[in-house]
Design an enzyme around this catalytic site. Structure first.
Site, PDB file in Angstrom:
ATOM      1  N   TYR A  52       0.819  -1.228   0.000  1.00 44.84           N
ATOM      2  CA  TYR A  52       0.000   0.000   0.000  1.00 44.84           C
ATOM      3  C   TYR A  52       0.847   1.270   0.000  1.00 44.84           C
ATOM      4  O   TYR A  52       0.318   2.378  -0.053  1.00 44.84           O
ATOM      5  CB  TYR A  52      -0.988  -0.006   1.156  1.00 44.84           C
TER       6      TYR A  52
ATOM      7  N   ASP B  38      -1.794 -18.797   4.415  1.00 47.67           N
ATOM      8  CA  ASP B  38      -2.595 -19.808   3.715  1.00 47.67           C
ATOM      9  C   ASP B  38      -3.327 -20.702   4.715  1.00 47.67           C
ATOM     10  O   ASP B  38      -4.533 -20.949   4.588  1.00 47.67           O
ATOM     11  CB  ASP B  38      -1.735 -20.631   2.737  1.00 47.67           C
TER      12      ASP B  38
ATOM     13  N   ASP C  50      -6.324  -6.914   4.457  1.00 48.27           N
ATOM     14  CA  ASP C  50      -7.373  -6.505   3.522  1.00 48.27           C
ATOM     15  C   ASP C  50      -8.182  -7.736   3.112  1.00 48.27           C
ATOM     16  O   ASP C  50      -9.415  -7.738   3.156  1.00 48.27           O
ATOM     17  CB  ASP C  50      -6.710  -5.866   2.298  1.00 48.27           C
TER      18      ASP C  50
ATOM     19  N   LYS D   7       3.876 -14.877   6.218  1.00 51.32           N
ATOM     20  CA  LYS D   7       4.328 -15.835   5.201  1.00 51.32           C
ATOM     21  C   LYS D   7       5.856 -15.945   5.329  1.00 51.32           C
ATOM     22  O   LYS D   7       6.593 -15.810   4.347  1.00 51.32           O
ATOM     23  CB  LYS D   7       3.888 -15.334   3.810  1.00 51.32           C
TER      24      LYS D   7
ATOM     25  N   ASP E  34     -12.111  -9.359   4.782  1.00 51.31           N
ATOM     26  CA  ASP E  34     -13.312  -9.594   3.973  1.00 51.31           C
ATOM     27  C   ASP E  34     -13.791 -11.030   4.162  1.00 51.31           C
ATOM     28  O   ASP E  34     -14.998 -11.292   4.234  1.00 51.31           O
ATOM     29  CB  ASP E  34     -13.029  -9.340   2.481  1.00 51.31           C
TER      30      ASP E  34
END
Ligand code: ATP
Length: 327
Positions: free
Chosen positions: A120, A200, A224, A167, A228
């Site tokens: 971002y 994951d 982000d 990750k 959701d």
């Protein structure tokens, strides 16, 4: 004394749900003074600028900012506004609602998303016409700040666990550093369980067994996406509020965007915006009013008095009236 609230309705359904939130706040008799500012697609067309200077300044001077949604100019409006206000922590709760049909019914997760860096930063470099390199920025300072914020948030609310999502098996340096810092910060919070998940695996567990999560902290892009997903676990975007917190400013907004497909039809669910206003009241120390509004909203939903996205028949204004009746 009245708190000064900068109100930025923005585009599409942002305008409609903002009207509802202000009505509910007024009905709660909260000591607030609203000052409206403009931003978004329509302002860009009319004035040649999506985020006018007075909107930035007014937001900085306010005690808190309420934001509706921005459409195509979102990156220039809300991403920039979060940066201008130095709101480094994005809080996105996902808590089950009685009466809403979902895969799971006892979800109570808070995602804390780092708000200032990662991709971002928008440092996109065109190496050749066919090769673009996006820089994913991670700094020790921002990681430490967001981890501390997550543990403090958990401590203040008596929450039991904080999980870092990362990750580090691939991003060994950046997320490797994040993991190390996370556990260093965790040492100061002996009563809170600290754990970490690969992004994951976290996605799979969120779908299969979300009850294992409490507070989750993660970098900007992972936050982000997973927020959701978490929102989908409790009934979708119409129910998902968020807060952007900095040391000097705070901005509250629904997770959803301007929803051009339903804008102007008067059927947007106002809950995400109203719950964002509830988070604002908590931030301002108006806990009793915040609880009262949330309770009234949850009761309306439980009774099926909702907009069509939740299977109800009400218009935005009608659902707002039902909430106000229950206040
Ligand atoms: P934007 O480009 O502004 O983000 P979008 O349509 O891509 O808009 P959202 O606004 O987040 O993204 O909407 C995604 C989907 O969720 C749309 O189908 C929209 O109708 C639905 N939706 C979002 N918010 C609400 C809401 N408050 N009430 C009902 N449906 C909603």
């Amino acid at each position: 004394m009245k708190y000064r609230i900068a109100v930025i309705p923005g585009d599409g359904i942002g305008k409609e749900v903002m009207e509802s939130a202000i009505e509910v706040l007024r009905a709660s008799d909260a000591p607030l003074e609203f000052i409206e500012y403009e931003a978004g697609d329509e302002v860009l067309k009319r004035r040649g600028v999506a985020l006018p200077e007075e909107t930035i300044e007014g937001s900085k001077e306010a005690d808190a900012v309420l934001f509706g949604s921005a459409g195509e100019t979102a990156a220039d409006v809300i991403v920039r506004l979060r940066r201008e206000l130095k709101t480094y922590a994005n809080i996105r709760p996902a808590k089950s609602f009685e009466g809403v049909k979902c895969l799971h019914h006892d979800v109570d997760i808070v995602i804390i998303r780092e708000n200032t860096e990662d991709v971002y930063k928008r440092l996109e470099n065109e190496i050749t016409e066919d090769i673009i390199v996006d820089l994913r920025v991670t700094t020790k300072e921002a990681v430490e700040r967001i981890c501390r914020f997550a543990f403090e948030y958990a401590k203040e609310r008596g929450r039991k666990k904080v999980a870092l999502v990362h990750k580090a098996n691939v991003l060994k340096k950046s997320d490797g550093m994040a993991k190390r810092i996370f556990y260093e910060v965790a040492r100061n919070y002996k009563n809170i369980v600290a754990e970490d998940y690969y992004v994951d695996a976290a996605s799979m567990f969120l779908v299969m067994n979300p009850q294992r999560f409490d507070v989750m902290v993660m970098s900007n892009m992972f936050g982000d996406i997973l927020s959701d997903l978490a929102s989908g676990l409790v009934g979708g975007l119409g129910l998902s509020p968020s807060a952007n917190i900095g040391d000097e400013s705070a901005l509250f907004e629904p997770v959803h965007g301007s929803a051009p497909d339903i804008a102007g039809k008067g059927i947007a669910n106002p809950s995400a915006m109203i719950l964002s206003a509830v988070m604002m009241l908590e931030y301002l120390g108006e806990k009793e009013r915040a609880e009262r509004i949330e309770k009234a909203l949850r009761e309306s939903i439980k009774e099926g008095l909702t907009t069509p996205d939740l299977g109800g028949k009400l218009k935005t204004k009608e659902m707002t009236e039902e909430i106000i009746k229950r206040l």
